[in-house]
Design an enzyme around this catalytic site. Structure first.
Site, PDB file in Angstrom:
ATOM      1  N   LYS A   1       0.816  -1.211   0.000  1.00 24.33           N
ATOM      2  CA  LYS A   1       0.000   0.000   0.000  1.00 24.33           C
ATOM      3  C   LYS A   1       0.852   1.264   0.000  1.00 24.33           C
ATOM      4  O   LYS A   1       0.436   2.279  -0.559  1.00 24.33           O
ATOM      5  CB  LYS A   1      -1.029   0.000   1.128  1.00 24.33           C
ATOM      6  CG  LYS A   1      -0.455  -0.042   2.524  1.00 24.33           C
ATOM      7  CD  LYS A   1      -1.580  -0.106   3.540  1.00 24.33           C
ATOM      8  CE  LYS A   1      -1.070   0.007   4.966  1.00 24.33           C
ATOM      9  NZ  LYS A   1       0.040  -0.904   5.298  1.00 24.33           N
TER      10      LYS A   1
ATOM     11  N   ARG B   1      -5.499   2.942  11.598  1.00 21.29           N
ATOM     12  CA  ARG B   1      -5.207   1.528  11.797  1.00 21.29           C
ATOM     13  C   ARG B   1      -6.106   0.924  12.861  1.00 21.29           C
ATOM     14  O   ARG B   1      -6.003  -0.267  13.140  1.00 21.29           O
ATOM     15  CB  ARG B   1      -3.751   1.383  12.245  1.00 21.29           C
ATOM     16  CG  ARG B   1      -2.793   0.989  11.127  1.00 21.29           C
ATOM     17  CD  ARG B   1      -1.502   0.644  11.814  1.00 21.29           C
ATOM     18  NE  ARG B   1      -0.513  -0.035  11.064  1.00 21.29           N
ATOM     19  CZ  ARG B   1       0.389   0.525  10.277  1.00 21.29           C
ATOM     20  NH1 ARG B   1       0.341   1.800  10.021  1.00 21.29           N
ATOM     21  NH2 ARG B   1       1.341  -0.196   9.735  1.00 21.29           N
TER      22      ARG B   1
ATOM     23  N   ARG C   1      12.249  -7.261   2.059  1.00 23.71           N
ATOM     24  CA  ARG C   1      12.207  -5.794   2.031  1.00 23.71           C
ATOM     25  C   ARG C   1      13.517  -5.196   2.538  1.00 23.71           C
ATOM     26  O   ARG C   1      14.133  -5.717   3.456  1.00 23.71           O
ATOM     27  CB  ARG C   1      11.067  -5.287   2.923  1.00 23.71           C
ATOM     28  CG  ARG C   1       9.850  -5.224   2.120  1.00 23.71           C
ATOM     29  CD  ARG C   1       8.686  -4.433   2.523  1.00 23.71           C
ATOM     30  NE  ARG C   1       8.489  -3.766   3.764  1.00 23.71           N
ATOM     31  CZ  ARG C   1       7.343  -3.146   4.033  1.00 23.71           C
ATOM     32  NH1 ARG C   1       6.364  -3.133   3.166  1.00 23.71           N
ATOM     33  NH2 ARG C   1       7.192  -2.546   5.180  1.00 23.71           N
TER      34      ARG C   1
HETATM   35  P1  AMP Z   1       4.207   1.282   8.636  1.00 24.08           P
HETATM   36  O1  AMP Z   1       5.425   1.875   8.046  1.00 24.08           O
HETATM   37  O2  AMP Z   1       2.929   1.975   8.190  1.00 24.08           O
HETATM   38  O3  AMP Z   1       4.104  -0.198   8.434  1.00 24.08           O
HETATM   39  O4  AMP Z   1       4.276   1.535  10.210  1.00 24.08           O
HETATM   40  C1  AMP Z   1       5.337   1.019  11.000  1.00 24.08           C
HETATM   41  C2  AMP Z   1       4.927   1.001  12.472  1.00 24.08           C
HETATM   42  O5  AMP Z   1       4.598   2.325  12.907  1.00 24.08           O
HETATM   43  C3  AMP Z   1       3.696   0.171  12.794  1.00 24.08           C
HETATM   44  O6  AMP Z   1       3.987  -1.201  12.957  1.00 24.08           O
HETATM   45  C4  AMP Z   1       3.239   0.827  14.094  1.00 24.08           C
HETATM   46  O7  AMP Z   1       4.039   0.436  15.188  1.00 24.08           O
HETATM   47  C5  AMP Z   1       3.516   2.305  13.827  1.00 24.08           C
HETATM   48  N1  AMP Z   1       2.346   2.971  13.202  1.00 24.08           N
HETATM   49  C6  AMP Z   1       2.278   3.512  11.945  1.00 24.08           C
HETATM   50  N2  AMP Z   1       1.059   4.031  11.717  1.00 24.08           N
HETATM   51  C7  AMP Z   1       0.323   3.789  12.848  1.00 24.08           C
HETATM   52  C8  AMP Z   1      -1.020   4.071  13.230  1.00 24.08           C
HETATM   53  N3  AMP Z   1      -1.886   4.659  12.388  1.00 24.08           N
HETATM   54  N4  AMP Z   1      -1.404   3.688  14.470  1.00 24.08           N
HETATM   55  C9  AMP Z   1      -0.561   3.098  15.321  1.00 24.08           C
HETATM   56  N5  AMP Z   1       0.701   2.787  15.024  1.00 24.08           N
HETATM   57  C10 AMP Z   1       1.158   3.131  13.801  1.00 24.08           C
END
Ligand code: AMP
Length: 213
Positions: free
Chosen positions: A13, A88, A127
């Site tokens: 995404k 999320r 990745r």
């Molecule tokens: P991502 O790069 O979007 O996969 O995010 C990496 C990590 O950041 C996630 O595993 C969460 O620990 C934290 N994170 C990112 N976005 C959120 C969100 N909307 N709510 C809570 N934690 C988040």
């Protein structure tokens, strides 16, 4: 146009969000990137977020919502944005809706990039990320020109702590428990569109473009 990207971690995404943002001239807002930038800069926010991220857990809603609302209030978001990794949880979605309703506004599309768990686990172990500029690669699907080196800034590429297999399993179970309910939430609001995320990224993008128009 206000777009939300949904999908398991590693569904692609982020890549699609970036492509949509370029195509429509919208800012690409990734809460994960905002947290990582704060970690890199050693801010208090970064220190707090890191303890959750390293375990594959979600950062608490209160903190995450504050960061996101600050970001979407900025000038470049006037004509819309692509949200990648937010919301999320249902409470995050509800706060965002409430804020938009106050402005007489709403989310236009929630795009669900659908990929089964077994594909996700395979993908994530390949990745690689640049911790300096945030660019992401995949050793098979999106390789850098030179192995282990970022195309954009020349820094070293690494397997992020949160992409390690044990963390990925945690992130998937967190996704199923806390984020998947958003699929129902946005279905009820008549904005959910699902695309097959297992096909090549150009084809995923074509499917998304045909939805967004
Ligand atoms: P991502 O790069 O979007 O996969 O995010 C990496 C990590 O950041 C996630 O595993 C969460 O620990 C934290 N994170 C990112 N976005 C959120 C969100 N909307 N709510 C809570 N934690 C988040």
């Amino acid at each position: 146009m206000k777009i939300i990207m949904l999908g398991a971690p590693g569904a692609g995404k982020g890549t699609q969000a970036q492509m949509i943002a370029e195509q429509y001239g919208l800012p690409h807002i990734s809460t994960g990137d905002i947290f990582r930038a704060n970690i890199k800069n050693g801010t208090d926010l970064g220190k707090e977020a890191k303890t959750y991220m390293d375990q594959g857990k979600l950062v608490p809603d209160e903190l995450t919502v504050r960061i996101l609302l600050d970001r979407v209030a900025q000038d470049d978001c006037k004509n819309g944005y692509v949200l990648d990794g937010f919301p999320r949880t249902i409470p995050q979605a509800e706060v965002l809706d409430a804020e938009l309703t106050k402005l007489g506004d709403q989310i236009d599309f929630a795009i669900n990039v659908d990929v089964p768990d077994e594909n996700i686990i395979k993908r994530m172990s390949g990745r690689r990320a640049c911790l300096k500029c945030g660019a992401t690669y995949h050793i098979v699907h999106v390789p850098p020109k030179q192995e282990g080196v970022c195309d954009k800034c020349g820094s070293e590429l690494v397997l992020r702590d949160d992409d390690k297999p044990e963390t990925v399993k945690n992130r998937l179970s967190v996704y199923h428990e806390q984020t998947q309910p958003l699929i129902d939430y946005y279905t009820k609001k008549n904005v959910l569109k699902t695309v097959d995320g297992t096909v090549p990224k150009e084809d995923v993008f074509k499917a998304i473009i045909s939805i967004l128009g």
